[in-house]
Design a protein around this motif. Structure first.
Motif, mmCIF file in Angstrom:
data_model
loop_
_atom_site.group_PDB
_atom_site.id
_atom_site.type_symbol
_atom_site.label_atom_id
_atom_site.label_comp_id
_atom_site.label_asym_id
_atom_site.label_seq_id
_atom_site.Cartn_x
_atom_site.Cartn_y
_atom_site.Cartn_z
ATOM 1 N N ALA A 1 0.910 -1.225 -0.040
ATOM 2 C CA ALA A 1 0.109 0.080 0.078
ATOM 3 C C ALA A 1 0.941 1.338 -0.014
ATOM 4 C CB ALA A 1 -1.002 0.039 1.071
ATOM 5 N N TYR A 2 2.060 1.270 0.521
ATOM 6 C CA TYR A 2 2.979 2.318 0.606
ATOM 7 C C TYR A 2 3.850 2.286 -0.353
ATOM 8 C CZ TYR A 2 1.661 4.032 5.459
ATOM 9 O OH TYR A 2 0.974 4.593 6.380
ATOM 10 N N GLY B 1 1.791 18.198 2.874
ATOM 11 C CA GLY B 1 0.602 17.275 2.270
ATOM 12 C C GLY B 1 1.345 15.740 2.814
ATOM 13 N N TRP B 2 0.089 14.991 2.686
ATOM 14 C CA TRP B 2 0.256 13.501 3.277
ATOM 15 C C TRP B 2 0.646 12.423 2.484
ATOM 16 C CZ3 TRP B 2 1.044 13.506 8.421
ATOM 17 C CH2 TRP B 2 0.291 14.682 8.988
ATOM 18 N N LEU B 3 -0.080 12.563 1.222
ATOM 19 C CA LEU B 3 0.117 11.229 0.309
ATOM 20 C C LEU B 3 0.819 11.528 -0.699
ATOM 21 C CD1 LEU B 3 -1.027 8.509 0.605
ATOM 22 C CD2 LEU B 3 -2.998 9.438 -0.913
ATOM 23 N N PRO B 4 2.145 10.901 -1.108
ATOM 24 C CA PRO B 4 2.708 10.993 -2.379
ATOM 25 C C PRO B 4 1.893 10.966 -3.442
ATOM 26 C CG PRO B 4 4.120 9.568 -0.447
ATOM 27 C CD PRO B 4 2.832 10.023 0.044
ATOM 28 N N GLU B 5 2.031 11.472 -4.590
ATOM 29 C CA GLU B 5 1.349 11.264 -5.563
ATOM 30 C C GLU B 5 1.150 9.847 -6.135
ATOM 31 O OE1 GLU B 5 1.122 13.209 -10.029
ATOM 32 O OE2 GLU B 5 2.052 14.376 -8.669
ATOM 33 N N ALA B 6 2.422 9.434 -6.218
ATOM 34 C CA ALA B 6 2.479 8.017 -6.661
ATOM 35 C C ALA B 6 1.561 6.913 -5.883
ATOM 36 C CB ALA B 6 3.847 7.141 -6.506
ATOM 37 N N ILE B 7 1.293 7.174 -4.757
ATOM 38 C CA ILE B 7 0.230 6.179 -3.750
ATOM 39 C C ILE B 7 -1.071 6.706 -4.234
ATOM 40 C CG2 ILE B 7 -0.648 5.674 -1.465
ATOM 41 C CD1 ILE B 7 2.209 5.932 -0.469
ATOM 42 N N GLY B 8 -1.355 8.201 -4.183
ATOM 43 C CA GLY B 8 -2.705 8.531 -4.697
ATOM 44 C C GLY B 8 -3.073 7.955 -5.881
ATOM 45 N N GLN B 9 -2.574 7.486 -6.848
ATOM 46 C CA GLN B 9 -3.010 7.052 -7.882
ATOM 47 C C GLN B 9 -3.055 5.365 -7.984
ATOM 48 O OE1 GLN B 9 -0.531 8.874 -10.885
ATOM 49 N NE2 GLN B 9 -0.773 10.811 -10.191
ATOM 50 N N THR B 10 -3.032 4.724 -7.000
ATOM 51 C CA THR B 10 -2.968 3.409 -7.067
ATOM 52 C C THR B 10 -4.081 2.734 -6.476
ATOM 53 O OG1 THR B 10 -2.214 2.949 -4.598
ATOM 54 C CG2 THR B 10 -0.487 3.149 -6.307
ATOM 55 N N GLU B 11 -4.503 1.489 -6.312
ATOM 56 C CA GLU B 11 -5.813 0.839 -5.870
ATOM 57 C C GLU B 11 -5.848 1.127 -4.334
ATOM 58 O OE1 GLU B 11 -5.355 -3.611 -5.573
ATOM 59 O OE2 GLU B 11 -3.661 -3.279 -6.642
ATOM 60 N N TYR B 12 -4.506 1.228 -3.776
ATOM 61 C CA TYR B 12 -4.492 1.358 -2.366
ATOM 62 C C TYR B 12 -4.961 2.788 -1.716
ATOM 63 C CZ TYR B 12 -2.004 -3.024 -2.695
ATOM 64 O OH TYR B 12 -2.017 -4.216 -2.813
ATOM 65 N N ALA B 13 -5.021 3.756 -2.475
ATOM 66 C CA ALA B 13 -5.205 5.122 -1.851
ATOM 67 C C ALA B 13 -6.350 5.313 -1.304
ATOM 68 C CB ALA B 13 -5.507 6.047 -3.286
#
Length: 163
Positions: A17-18, A74-86
């Motif tokens: 997820a991370y 900000g909290w969420l790196p852009e790469a994570i924000g675009q995954t199924e885990y966001a």
């Protein structure tokens, strides 16, 4: 119990997820006075991350900033924000419970490869040590040791006094 070692699949799902892989070098840091950075380092080490690729930053985020280190908001790196885990993140914090409810029993194998935790002993090993097998038992609590007592033969060595 909270804060004990997770099952390897839970840990692996959280790393997926991370977006953390076994091949990545990881540096753990925390705020001044926080004791969880060494615990996170130990967790990665115990779950099988390459010991040459997991480190704890000496000092705190405050020290880093005081020495001119850059920071971002900000909290969420852009790469994570675009995954199924966001959807499992809230203000940058992974909702591990929800992640496990939805993914724990799936047949999908996590990308991160974790192993059963090492460097951990069970209660039976502790009981044998208390009975006198020559093992040194350290009580690292900074407070409460008088109120709750201690294991027979253990030494009181508060973490806050040696670190």
């Amino acid at each position: 119990l909270p804060h004990m070692m997770p099952p390897e699949r839970w840990f692996a799902l959280a790393m997926d997820a991370y977006g953390i892989s076994n091949e990545q070098h990881i540096i753990v840091y925390a705020r001044r006075g926080a004791l969880f950075a060494p615990r996170v380092w130990f967790l990665f080490l115990s779950m099988g991350h390459d010991p040459n690729k997991i480190h704890v930053m000496q000092g705190s985020i405050e020290d880093y900033i005081e020495q001119g280190g850059p920071v971002e908001e900000g909290w969420l790196p852009e790469a994570i924000g675009q995954t199924e885990y966001a959807k499992f993140f809230d203000s940058g914090i992974l909702n591990v419970t929800q992640l496990h409810i939805e993914h724990y029993h799936e047949s999908t194998t996590p990308q991160y490869i974790a192993r059963e935790a090492t460097h951990i002993c069970g209660k039976e090993a502790v009981r044998q040590a208390v009975e006198g097998d020559g093992t040194v038992i350290l009580d690292t609590r900074s407070s409460g040791y008088k109120k709750y007592g201690h294991m027979p033969g253990s030494l009181h060595l508060p973490y806050t006094k040696i670190a």
